[in-house]
Design a protein around this motif. Structure first.
Motif, PDB file in Angstrom:
ATOM      1  N   ILE A 173       0.890  -1.205  -0.072  1.00 51.50           N
ATOM      2  CA  ILE A 173      -0.049   0.113  -0.266  1.00 51.50           C
ATOM      3  C   ILE A 173       1.009   1.127   0.081  1.00 51.50           C
ATOM      4  N   SER A 174       0.542   1.970  -0.889  1.00 52.55           N
ATOM      5  CA  SER A 174       1.412   3.438  -0.884  1.00 52.55           C
ATOM      6  C   SER A 174       1.305   3.989   0.377  1.00 52.55           C
ATOM      7  N   PRO A 175       2.441   5.103   0.908  1.00 55.35           N
ATOM      8  CA  PRO A 175       2.521   5.706   2.047  1.00 55.35           C
ATOM      9  C   PRO A 175       1.128   6.793   2.186  1.00 55.35           C
ATOM     10  N   GLU A 176       0.585   7.293   0.976  1.00 54.57           N
ATOM     11  CA  GLU A 176      -0.594   8.190   1.182  1.00 54.57           C
ATOM     12  C   GLU A 176      -1.848   7.363   1.549  1.00 54.57           C
ATOM     13  N   ARG A 177      -1.786   6.160   0.882  1.00 56.09           N
ATOM     14  CA  ARG A 177      -3.069   5.453   1.186  1.00 56.09           C
ATOM     15  C   ARG A 177      -3.028   4.873   2.553  1.00 56.09           C
ATOM     16  N   VAL A 178      -1.755   4.708   3.082  1.00 57.77           N
ATOM     17  CA  VAL A 178      -1.699   3.890   4.376  1.00 57.77           C
ATOM     18  C   VAL A 178      -2.402   4.801   5.308  1.00 57.77           C
ATOM     19  N   ARG A 179      -2.101   6.218   5.145  1.00 54.86           N
ATOM     20  CA  ARG A 179      -2.629   6.955   6.334  1.00 54.86           C
ATOM     21  C   ARG A 179      -4.074   6.983   6.454  1.00 54.86           C
ATOM     22  N   GLN A 207     -11.047  -1.662  12.250  1.00 57.24           N
ATOM     23  CA  GLN A 207     -10.660  -0.879  13.186  1.00 57.24           C
ATOM     24  C   GLN A 207     -11.489  -0.669  14.497  1.00 57.24           C
ATOM     25  N   LYS A 208     -12.988  -0.437  14.055  1.00 58.89           N
ATOM     26  CA  LYS A 208     -14.053  -0.333  14.879  1.00 58.89           C
ATOM     27  C   LYS A 208     -13.991  -1.470  15.879  1.00 58.89           C
ATOM     28  N   LEU A 209     -13.931  -2.586  15.237  1.00 56.58           N
ATOM     29  CA  LEU A 209     -14.250  -3.697  16.160  1.00 56.58           C
ATOM     30  C   LEU A 209     -12.890  -3.875  17.102  1.00 56.58           C
ATOM     31  N   ALA A 210     -11.702  -3.739  16.784  1.00 57.14           N
ATOM     32  CA  ALA A 210     -10.373  -3.528  17.649  1.00 57.14           C
ATOM     33  C   ALA A 210     -10.734  -2.858  18.691  1.00 57.14           C
ATOM     34  N   MET A 211     -11.394  -1.536  18.511  1.00 58.03           N
ATOM     35  CA  MET A 211     -11.452  -0.449  19.588  1.00 58.03           C
ATOM     36  C   MET A 211     -12.551  -0.961  20.339  1.00 58.03           C
ATOM     37  N   LEU A 212     -13.459  -1.650  19.967  1.00 58.32           N
ATOM     38  CA  LEU A 212     -14.667  -2.277  20.696  1.00 58.32           C
ATOM     39  C   LEU A 212     -14.173  -3.015  21.587  1.00 58.32           C
ATOM     40  N   LEU A 213     -13.011  -3.831  21.309  1.00 54.07           N
ATOM     41  CA  LEU A 213     -12.325  -5.127  22.136  1.00 54.07           C
ATOM     42  C   LEU A 213     -11.343  -4.408  22.847  1.00 54.07           C
ATOM     43  N   ASN A 214     -11.327  -3.107  23.066  1.00 56.81           N
ATOM     44  CA  ASN A 214     -10.040  -2.363  23.942  1.00 56.81           C
ATOM     45  C   ASN A 214      -8.843  -2.619  23.187  1.00 56.81           C
ATOM     46  N   GLY A 215      -8.887  -2.913  21.860  1.00 60.78           N
ATOM     47  CA  GLY A 215      -7.417  -3.446  21.289  1.00 60.78           C
ATOM     48  C   GLY A 215      -7.200  -2.228  20.353  1.00 60.78           C
ATOM     49  N   ASN A 216      -6.214  -2.616  19.390  1.00 60.66           N
ATOM     50  CA  ASN A 216      -5.509  -1.676  18.441  1.00 60.66           C
ATOM     51  C   ASN A 216      -5.046  -2.426  16.954  1.00 60.66           C
ATOM     52  N   ILE A 217      -5.135  -1.546  16.028  1.00 57.69           N
ATOM     53  CA  ILE A 217      -4.821  -2.241  14.869  1.00 57.69           C
ATOM     54  C   ILE A 217      -3.945  -1.267  13.991  1.00 57.69           C
ATOM     55  N   THR A 218      -2.836  -1.719  13.625  1.00 55.37           N
ATOM     56  CA  THR A 218      -1.899  -0.609  12.708  1.00 55.37           C
ATOM     57  C   THR A 218      -1.359  -1.416  11.554  1.00 55.37           C
ATOM     58  N   VAL A 219      -0.810  -0.491  10.589  1.00 58.92           N
ATOM     59  CA  VAL A 219      -0.219  -1.559   9.446  1.00 58.92           C
ATOM     60  C   VAL A 219       1.399  -0.908   9.087  1.00 58.92           C
ATOM     61  N   GLN A 220       2.133  -1.666   8.585  1.00 56.54           N
ATOM     62  CA  GLN A 220       3.190  -1.135   8.075  1.00 56.54           C
ATOM     63  C   GLN A 220       3.105  -1.734   6.478  1.00 56.54           C
ATOM     64  N   SER A 221       3.478  -1.118   5.627  1.00 61.00           N
ATOM     65  CA  SER A 221       3.676  -1.590   4.184  1.00 61.00           C
ATOM     66  C   SER A 221       4.611  -0.787   3.444  1.00 61.00           C
ATOM     67  N   GLU A 222       4.673  -1.622   2.507  1.00 62.21           N
ATOM     68  CA  GLU A 222       5.732  -1.102   1.214  1.00 62.21           C
ATOM     69  C   GLU A 222       5.255  -1.259  -0.202  1.00 62.21           C
ATOM     70  N   LEU A 223       4.906  -0.524  -0.909  1.00 61.36           N
ATOM     71  CA  LEU A 223       4.383  -0.730  -2.290  1.00 61.36           C
ATOM     72  C   LEU A 223       5.307  -1.758  -2.895  1.00 61.36           C
ATOM     73  N   GLY A 224       4.584  -2.887  -3.426  1.00 57.69           N
ATOM     74  CA  GLY A 224       5.324  -4.112  -4.460  1.00 57.69           C
ATOM     75  C   GLY A 224       6.000  -4.999  -3.329  1.00 57.69           C
ATOM     76  N   ARG A 225       5.954  -4.703  -2.017  1.00 60.28           N
ATOM     77  CA  ARG A 225       6.890  -5.631  -1.354  1.00 60.28           C
ATOM     78  C   ARG A 225       5.930  -6.498  -0.175  1.00 60.28           C
ATOM     79  N   GLY A 226       4.718  -5.943   0.107  1.00 56.16           N
ATOM     80  CA  GLY A 226       3.817  -6.367   0.871  1.00 56.16           C
ATOM     81  C   GLY A 226       3.658  -5.779   2.118  1.00 56.16           C
ATOM     82  N   SER A 227       2.550  -6.283   2.807  1.00 54.04           N
ATOM     83  CA  SER A 227       2.183  -5.485   3.996  1.00 54.04           C
ATOM     84  C   SER A 227       2.071  -6.271   5.296  1.00 54.04           C
TER      85      SER A 227
END
Ligand code: ADP
Length: 379
Positions: A173-179, A207-227
């Motif tokens: 995913i491109s950096p602009e879209r990751v945001r 993300q809403k589900l993770a928050m509901l469960l008092n959790g958190n979800i994040t992502v790191q990604s690089e175009l063409g290499r995976g997420s």
């Protein structure tokens, strides 16, 4: 009652009836296409029915996503707190995605820390849903390489901070879209007619589900290499089961099972589920390895994947039945092909049971218990 409350009640009622009104005919379409697929069809006809079924499945997925998103946005979702098996939940989700990953030629790797406690208290359905969203995206957006689900955590007296990581080697995913990736309706920014289906609500729901469960979800990604998606969810522990269950002792064994499957994840899942229930399990990666294992040890039951390179399942059964020890030993076919013709073929080859992939742990255990217990009882 205020005007806003009125609107919110009407909206909820509308959603409930929309859900029912669309889901009922959709189930009809899905059920009827399934029936049609079991009748004799020409290759062309089968192709038309297959695509009609796929469209109906996509529609159901879109409907589920839209309803879930609006229910979560209106905070109409209640969190359940029940005791569940963490390993069974993780194994079950992975097993569900094996056929899809295999059909795309992807390796599905499962990497669970054995120190994780098994029994936990939390909302297993929501946790499962989160993993389904992340794994289905990882497989959808990866055309070669692998998808890995890792699970580890920090455990104390009464809780575990569960960390789940879904890594893929896909398009990235491109950096602009990751945001803005968790904001919802992401696909609308890109145009719905591009090459993957979806409204772009899966991650917003996640993300809403993770928050509901008092959790958190994040992502790191690089175009063409995976997420890589990171999901942290806190769970409570039941007081008496802080440590992982000890491996069952050999003398308590309820039966010896040979699991034959060329996919190592499938082997791990089956052996794990069965060992936990005091069965002795040996795995073989192909037909020849199965024959060799069978000649060295008397198994009470053989679980046999039918689509394997080299000797396939049917050839393996033929050879097994020629061994005096295995003339009558129960053999259960494990396959993604569930057609009646195929089941008949399995019966003709002398296989007693049939398990459809994705195999649910509950069905696996039930089948094994059905064939193993009487054998042991007569000992
Ligand atoms: P959907 O999959 O229904 O389109 P999601 O909210 O799950 O919606 O994902 C939104 C968008 O984020 C996807 O359309 C895709 O562009 C991107 N995306 C999500 N997961 C991945 C992934 N694992 N690899 C690459 N892109 C992804």
């Amino acid at each position: 009652m205020s005007k806003t409350d009125d609107i919110s009640v009407i909206k909820r009622q509308f959603l409930a009836s929309l859900n029912h009104e669309i889901r009922t005919p959709l189930s009809g379409i899905l059920g009827m296409t399934d029936l049609l697929l079991e009748t004799p069809l020409t290759a062309d006809q089968k192709e038309y029915v297959d695509s009609a079924r796929l469209c109906a499945e996509n529609l159901l997925e879109l409907l589920n996503g839209a309803l879930e998103f609006s229910a979560l946005s209106a905070s109409h979702v209640r969190v359940e707190e029940t005791e569940f098996s963490l390993r069974e939940t993780l194994d079950g989700v992975t097993a569900e995605f094996l056929p899809k990953a295999e059909s795309k030629g992807l390796k599905l790797i499962r990497n669970f820390d054995s120190r994780l406690p098994d029994a936990a208290i939390g909302d297993a359905v929501r946790l499962r849903q989160l993993l389904v969203n992340l794994l289905s995206n990882a497989i959808k957006f990866t055309d070669q390489g692998e998808v890995e689900l890792s699970a580890f955590g920090h455990t104390d007296q009464s809780s575990v901070s569960l960390s789940l990581v879904v890594r893929d080697t896909g398009i990235g995913i491109s950096p602009e879209r990751v945001r803005s990736i968790f904001e919802g309706f992401q696909r609308l920014h890109n145009g719905l007619l591009s090459d993957h289906s979806g409204l772009g609500l899966g991650l917003a729901v996640s993300q809403k589900l993770a928050m509901l469960l008092n959790g958190n979800i994040t992502v790191q990604s690089e175009l063409g290499r995976g997420s890589t998606f990171f999901l942290d969810i806190p769970l409570r522990l039941p007081s008496e089961t802080l440590k992982p269950e000890p491996e069952p002792q050999l003398e308590q064994s309820r039966g010896r099972i040979l699991v034959v499957d060329d996919n190592s994840v499938a082997q791990t899942i089956a052996s794990h589920a069965l060992r936990r229930r005091a069965f002795e399990v040996q795995c073989a990666g192909d037909g020849l390895a199965a024959l060799q294992a069978a000649s060295q040890c008397a198994f009470d039951l053989i679980l046999l994947d039918l689509q394997m390179p080299g000797l396939d399942g049917f050839q393996t059964v033929e050879r097994l039945r020629q061994m005096p020890r295995y003339v009558e030993t129960p053999i259960v076919a494990v396959t993604a092909n569930c057609s009646e013709d195929y089941r008949d073929k399995c019966r003709r080859y002398g296989m007693q049971g049939f398990l459809a992939k994705p195999v649910r742990t509950k069905d696996l255990v039930q089948t094994v218990e059905q064939y193993c217990t009487p054998v042991l009882a007569s000992h």
